[in-house]
Every structure is written in C-alpha cells, then in structure tokens.
Write a protein that holds these residues in place. Sequence first.
Motif, PDB file in Angstrom:
ATOM      1  N   ARG A 106       0.835  -1.204   0.000  1.00  0.00           N
ATOM      2  CA  ARG A 106       0.000   0.000   0.000  1.00  0.00           C
ATOM      3  C   ARG A 106       0.870   1.256   0.000  1.00  0.00           C
ATOM      4  N   PHE A 110       1.039   4.263  -2.785  1.00  0.00           N
ATOM      5  CA  PHE A 110       0.952   5.699  -2.514  1.00  0.00           C
ATOM      6  C   PHE A 110       2.131   6.455  -3.110  1.00  0.00           C
ATOM      7  N   GLN A 125      -9.707   4.387  -6.372  1.00  0.00           N
ATOM      8  CA  GLN A 125      -9.714   4.530  -4.922  1.00  0.00           C
ATOM      9  C   GLN A 125      -8.392   5.136  -4.444  1.00  0.00           C
ATOM     10  N   LEU A 126      -7.279   4.676  -5.014  1.00  0.00           N
ATOM     11  CA  LEU A 126      -5.965   5.221  -4.668  1.00  0.00           C
ATOM     12  C   LEU A 126      -5.892   6.700  -5.024  1.00  0.00           C
ATOM     13  N   ARG A 128      -8.371   8.804  -5.221  1.00  0.00           N
ATOM     14  CA  ARG A 128      -9.224   9.546  -4.281  1.00  0.00           C
ATOM     15  C   ARG A 128      -8.504   9.732  -2.950  1.00  0.00           C
ATOM     16  N   GLN A 129      -7.838   8.668  -2.469  1.00  0.00           N
ATOM     17  CA  GLN A 129      -7.123   8.762  -1.197  1.00  0.00           C
ATOM     18  C   GLN A 129      -5.974   9.767  -1.302  1.00  0.00           C
ATOM     19  N   GLY A 133      -5.500  13.284   0.722  1.00  0.00           N
ATOM     20  CA  GLY A 133      -4.248  13.537   1.438  1.00  0.00           C
ATOM     21  C   GLY A 133      -3.612  14.856   1.041  1.00  0.00           C
TER      22      GLY A 133
END
Length: 162
Positions: A106, A110, A125-126, A128-129, A133
């Motif tokens: 993970r 990132f 999803q990544l 969006r995260q 952040g």
Amino acid sequence: MGRGKVELKRIENPTNRQVTFSKRRNGLLKKAFELSVLCDAEVALLIFSPSAKAYQFSSHDIHRTIARYKSEVGITQTNDQGFSTMEVWRNEIDDLRRTVAALEARDKHFAGENLAGLGMKDLKQLERQLRIGVERVRSKKVKQNELQESNTSSSVFEANAT
C-alpha cells in the motif's frame, strides 16, 4: 411492511428444507464476515449440513482461533489433539508478515510504484485517497502560513509600540 413471524419447527418437505438450509447458511456466513470486518472481531464459524458436509468461515487462521477458544474456556490440549503453543505463535507471525507485506504494498502504491497489478477500481480509490491527502497537506500549510504571518505581524506591532 415487515416480515411475518416464522414458526420454528422442522421443515418436513426435504426440498424446502434444503433450500432453507442453503439460504440461512449463506446468510449466517455473510453475517460472520460482516461482524469480522465491521468490528475487527476474530470470528470462526463451522456448519455441518444434514448430509454431513462441512462449511466454514474464519476471519483469521481457524486453527489459531480454535486454539484460542480452547485456552479461553480451559480445555487442555495435548500435542496429539491440537496445535502446540509454538504453532500458534508461528501462525501469529505469518499473519503479521502478511499484514506487513500488505502495508508495504500500500505504501508503494501511494508512492506511485507497483501499480501494474491494480485494477481500475483500485486505481480510482488510490487516486481519491491521494487527493484527500493532498488537500489535508495544503490545508495544514495554509494554517501554518497564517499562524506564521500572525506571529510575524504581532512581533512587528510590538516592536513599533516600544
């Protein structure tokens, strides 16, 4: 409109009984999964059908969960009957290694590395995260700048007042 109350008694028709068993078994397995995910509970579920077929769900290693249950209720284990303490710890170590590997993967995601194995849903999803952040970092920077500017202006004001 609510469901009607079902009288709990043995279903005489074998076909209806099998259909009910399958539906309720699947519902019970789903509930066990949901409980493990929502509450971070260690869940193990064993179901034996009338035809002696076994169904199981376990959120962790089922042998470790059973060993934990046996130790909680005071059932002693011999080396022939169950896992030894060493095996339980090995299973715990394996679980932790898998957790560390997942967290490292993970972390690499990132950083924009090892993205080839991700599907479109995972990539979105990544993204969006990462967006969330970045927004948090920018917000923190703005607050820090405002705090620094107010401290600088109050210092200048105090210097001018004297």
